[in-house]
Design a protein around this motif. Structure first.
Motif, PDB file in Angstrom:
ATOM      1  N   GLU A  96       0.804  -1.326   0.736  1.00 29.70           N
ATOM      2  CA  GLU A  96       0.941  -0.217  -0.162  1.00 29.70           C
ATOM      3  C   GLU A  96       0.776   1.086  -0.181  1.00 29.70           C
ATOM      4  OE1 GLU A  96      -2.485  -0.620   3.538  1.00 29.70           O
ATOM      5  OE2 GLU A  96      -3.683  -1.930   2.286  1.00 29.70           O
ATOM      6  N   LYS A  99       2.175   1.726  -3.286  1.00 27.48           N
ATOM      7  CA  LYS A  99       1.546   2.040  -4.632  1.00 27.48           C
ATOM      8  C   LYS A  99       1.035   4.019  -4.265  1.00 27.48           C
ATOM      9  CE  LYS A  99      -3.356   1.307  -6.083  1.00 27.48           C
ATOM     10  NZ  LYS A  99      -4.621   0.841  -5.228  1.00 27.48           N
ATOM     11  N   LYS A 100       0.831   4.309  -3.070  1.00 25.88           N
ATOM     12  CA  LYS A 100       0.549   5.493  -2.179  1.00 25.88           C
ATOM     13  C   LYS A 100       1.897   6.491  -2.999  1.00 25.88           C
ATOM     14  CE  LYS A 100      -0.437   8.859   0.660  1.00 25.88           C
ATOM     15  NZ  LYS A 100      -0.907   8.532   2.765  1.00 25.88           N
ATOM     16  N   GLU A 102       4.078   5.604  -5.562  1.00 28.57           N
ATOM     17  CA  GLU A 102       3.758   5.898  -6.985  1.00 28.57           C
ATOM     18  C   GLU A 102       3.036   6.152  -7.514  1.00 28.57           C
ATOM     19  OE1 GLU A 102       5.474   4.553  -9.530  1.00 28.57           O
ATOM     20  OE2 GLU A 102       7.217   3.631  -7.909  1.00 28.57           O
ATOM     21  N   GLU A 103       1.212   6.492  -6.620  1.00 23.43           N
ATOM     22  CA  GLU A 103       0.447   7.712  -7.308  1.00 23.43           C
ATOM     23  C   GLU A 103       1.223   8.916  -6.549  1.00 23.43           C
ATOM     24  OE1 GLU A 103      -2.810   6.303  -4.428  1.00 23.43           O
ATOM     25  OE2 GLU A 103      -3.750   4.708  -5.823  1.00 23.43           O
ATOM     26  N   GLN A 104       1.917   9.316  -5.903  1.00 18.03           N
ATOM     27  CA  GLN A 104       2.136  10.678  -5.747  1.00 18.03           C
ATOM     28  C   GLN A 104       2.923  11.258  -6.286  1.00 18.03           C
ATOM     29  OE1 GLN A 104       3.625  10.545  -1.235  1.00 18.03           O
ATOM     30  NE2 GLN A 104       1.430  10.367  -0.954  1.00 18.03           N
ATOM     31  N   THR A 106       2.838  10.379  -9.995  1.00 18.02           N
ATOM     32  CA  THR A 106       2.271  10.106 -10.987  1.00 18.02           C
ATOM     33  C   THR A 106       1.354  11.140 -11.004  1.00 18.02           C
ATOM     34  OG1 THR A 106       1.864   8.307 -11.452  1.00 18.02           O
ATOM     35  CG2 THR A 106       0.515   9.592 -12.451  1.00 18.02           C
ATOM     36  N   ILE A 107       0.935  11.574  -9.587  1.00 16.33           N
ATOM     37  CA  ILE A 107      -0.012  13.493  -9.813  1.00 16.33           C
ATOM     38  C   ILE A 107       1.460  14.473  -9.888  1.00 16.33           C
ATOM     39  CG2 ILE A 107      -0.483  15.079  -7.886  1.00 16.33           C
ATOM     40  CD1 ILE A 107      -2.042  12.168  -7.137  1.00 16.33           C
ATOM     41  N   GLU A 110       2.321  14.464 -13.520  1.00 13.21           N
ATOM     42  CA  GLU A 110       1.423  15.473 -14.115  1.00 13.21           C
ATOM     43  C   GLU A 110       1.613  17.207 -14.028  1.00 13.21           C
ATOM     44  OE1 GLU A 110      -2.260  12.947 -13.400  1.00 13.21           O
ATOM     45  OE2 GLU A 110      -1.527  11.376 -14.461  1.00 13.21           O
TER      46      GLU A 110
END
Length: 116
Positions: A96, A99-100, A102-104, A106-107, A110
């Motif tokens: 988890e 994953k968090k 990696e999401e950060q 990506t944000i 972007e």
């Protein structure tokens, strides 16, 4: 100090219900004692102004021990040791976290693209 699997072996010996009812009994016990702990926390907010003194800490520790007992029994019902449950949980938490992260990333990537 008591090893977690030794603890599990000991608490399972106190079970006084039919083995086939074990998982159901354990889940109901977890739910009931968790509710009791929640009531103690709620009372703490109303009567102690949220301050945890030694007496109240002991009351909460007793409830936590009861929850641990039912979790240990549930693990035994699943033919798993507590060390195995703990290891699975740590792996899940690490996944988890990754994953968090990696999401950060990506944000952030972007946002970098939008700001150029």
């Amino acid at each position: 100090m008591l090893d977690i699997n030794q603890y599990q072996e000991n608490v399972v010996s106190y079970n006084d219900y039919p083995k086939e009812l074990g998982p159901y009994y354990s889940v109901m016990g977890i739910m009931a004692v968790t509710g009791t702990l929640a009531e103690k926390v709620q009372a703490l907010l109303h009567t102690q102004d949220g301050k945890i003194d030694k007496r109240y800490a002991m009351k909460m520790a007793i409830s936590l021990g009861d929850i641990l007992r039912y979790i240990s029994c549930m693990a035994a019902d699943l033919n798993m040791g507590m060390d195995e449950i703990m290891s699975i949980n740590l792996k899940k938490l690490e996944m988890e976290r990754q994953k968090k992260m990696e999401e950060q990333k990506t944000i952030i990537s972007e946002n970098d693209v939008k700001n150029k």
